[in-house]
Design an enzyme around this catalytic site. Sequence first.
Site, PDB file in Angstrom:
ATOM      1  N   SER A  58       1.589   0.434  -0.345  1.00  0.00           N
ATOM      2  CA  SER A  58       0.585   1.490  -0.241  1.00  0.00           C
ATOM      3  C   SER A  58       1.245   2.853  -0.444  1.00  0.00           C
ATOM      4  O   SER A  58       2.330   2.955  -1.028  1.00  0.00           O
ATOM      5  CB  SER A  58      -0.118   1.407   1.113  1.00  0.00           C
ATOM      6  OG  SER A  58      -1.286   2.208   1.127  1.00  0.00           O
ATOM      7  N   GLY A  60       2.714   5.115   1.548  1.00  0.00           N
ATOM      8  CA  GLY A  60       4.005   5.422   2.143  1.00  0.00           C
ATOM      9  C   GLY A  60       5.163   4.895   1.318  1.00  0.00           C
ATOM     10  O   GLY A  60       6.172   5.575   1.118  1.00  0.00           O
ATOM     11  N   GLU A  61       5.017   3.681   0.816  1.00  0.00           N
ATOM     12  CA  GLU A  61       6.054   3.085  -0.009  1.00  0.00           C
ATOM     13  C   GLU A  61       6.134   3.765  -1.379  1.00  0.00           C
ATOM     14  O   GLU A  61       7.220   3.864  -1.965  1.00  0.00           O
ATOM     15  CB  GLU A  61       5.811   1.584  -0.169  1.00  0.00           C
ATOM     16  CG  GLU A  61       5.952   0.790   1.107  1.00  0.00           C
ATOM     17  CD  GLU A  61       4.825   1.018   2.096  1.00  0.00           C
ATOM     18  OE1 GLU A  61       5.079   1.039   3.311  1.00  0.00           O
ATOM     19  OE2 GLU A  61       3.663   1.205   1.642  1.00  0.00           O
ATOM     20  N   TYR A  62       4.997   4.226  -1.879  1.00  0.00           N
ATOM     21  CA  TYR A  62       5.016   4.977  -3.138  1.00  0.00           C
ATOM     22  C   TYR A  62       5.839   6.256  -2.984  1.00  0.00           C
ATOM     23  O   TYR A  62       6.617   6.628  -3.871  1.00  0.00           O
ATOM     24  CB  TYR A  62       3.594   5.317  -3.573  1.00  0.00           C
ATOM     25  CG  TYR A  62       3.515   6.206  -4.803  1.00  0.00           C
ATOM     26  CD1 TYR A  62       4.056   5.798  -6.010  1.00  0.00           C
ATOM     27  CD2 TYR A  62       2.902   7.459  -4.745  1.00  0.00           C
ATOM     28  CE1 TYR A  62       3.986   6.606  -7.138  1.00  0.00           C
ATOM     29  CE2 TYR A  62       2.827   8.269  -5.867  1.00  0.00           C
ATOM     30  CZ  TYR A  62       3.373   7.841  -7.056  1.00  0.00           C
ATOM     31  OH  TYR A  62       3.311   8.650  -8.165  1.00  0.00           O
ATOM     32  N   ALA A  65       9.309   5.440  -3.366  1.00  0.00           N
ATOM     33  CA  ALA A  65       9.688   5.120  -4.742  1.00  0.00           C
ATOM     34  C   ALA A  65       9.823   6.359  -5.617  1.00  0.00           C
ATOM     35  O   ALA A  65      10.602   6.353  -6.583  1.00  0.00           O
ATOM     36  CB  ALA A  65       8.642   4.186  -5.359  1.00  0.00           C
TER      37      ALA A  65
END
Length: 415
Positions: A58, A60-62, A65
Amino acid sequence: MNLLYRLFFLLVPGFLNLIKPFSSKLRHFLDGRGSIIEDLKNFRNSNPGHLVWFHVASLGEYEQARPVIAGLKTKWPELTLVISFFSPSGYDHVIKKPQIHVDFITYLPLDRKSWADQFVKALNPELAFFVKYDLWFHHIQALKKNRIPVFLISASLRENQSFFGVFGGFFRQNLFSMDWIFTQNQRSIDLLRGIGFHQCSIAGDTRFDRVAATAAAPKALPEIKQWIDHQPVIVVGSAWEEDMKLLIPLINAYPVYRWIIAPHDLNSEPMDRWASQLRVETKKYSDWDPSDSNSVLFIDNIGMLSSLYQFAKVAYVGGAFGKGLHNILEPLGFGVPVIFGKVKREVKFPEAAQSIQEGCGFSVEDEKSLFEIFEKLETPDFYEKSVDSAQKWVKSNLGAADRILEKVSELGLVK
């Protein structure tokens, strides 16, 4: 276990389609995946060059990245970069506006073997990155079958995760399929080595790179600056009902401050209810003018919060009393001390405990403890020490994206 996993993903899509008329969220989740392969094939027909794929759960992980994505595009500008999301909330947020460095945004198909094979074949990447934890067996196996290198970045492993549980042998296949795992901390390295995996190293949390980049070049927001004038500011990020129960008495006790509140829920009802409990004038950003004299400004839109922290003397970040603490690193990137609720599962949010240890994060569990820490932060010496701690902690954690890119270059994985 492999057979049970395959059977689950053979059966569950049909079941989900049966019940989707009764859930708008489920309908949105499934309908967004309706034409993934066709859309991807069309994109690749127009963009046949070398491609790197990032998968995130989602938003947060984007954010984790993004520093690596930016670094890849800077070093190899001819690369095509694709990002896939599992969660509609992350996808919906990102797709609304152009994403610099990202060429295509898609959902990830559910992890049925045939769908994973089709997706990887249509995507045809030369390198894949999974971020933090969202690992899907058939997609990873499709990559390995096609001899495509796979990295896991910003990994933060815990003893209670599926890799180390009763069925750990099956789920560990996802880890052992990785060509390299970059972790956020030593504990993750120890867990990996404990199961015999040694292709790993500590890179750190790429979110530090991201928040530092945001702090170095925030949106100017001149209308906010005009409204603030020279008054001290508290920025409340991702406020939930449980957070506002503590904050409303504090706001009423400190009307001299400008309070900027970005709610988790952008519906009018909670904002209107909170406003009715405040003894100071409030406005929503959508019907506000910089010349207004309100003390409280509710931000009823998406996309401003990370830059609003530039104006804060102190920040409060919500979510800890509910589903989970939101991003405390964003205000810390600006050198702003941050207050947050007592975290229920500390292992899921190691940055919370670390910020407390560093002296720039402060956990509260009730109204009394909130007032106590706020009064401490009103003391110049204590406040300046907290600011200095935030700046030093962020600076000491920079460079995770560079370490990942160095390994990509070292292994010669990008053509």
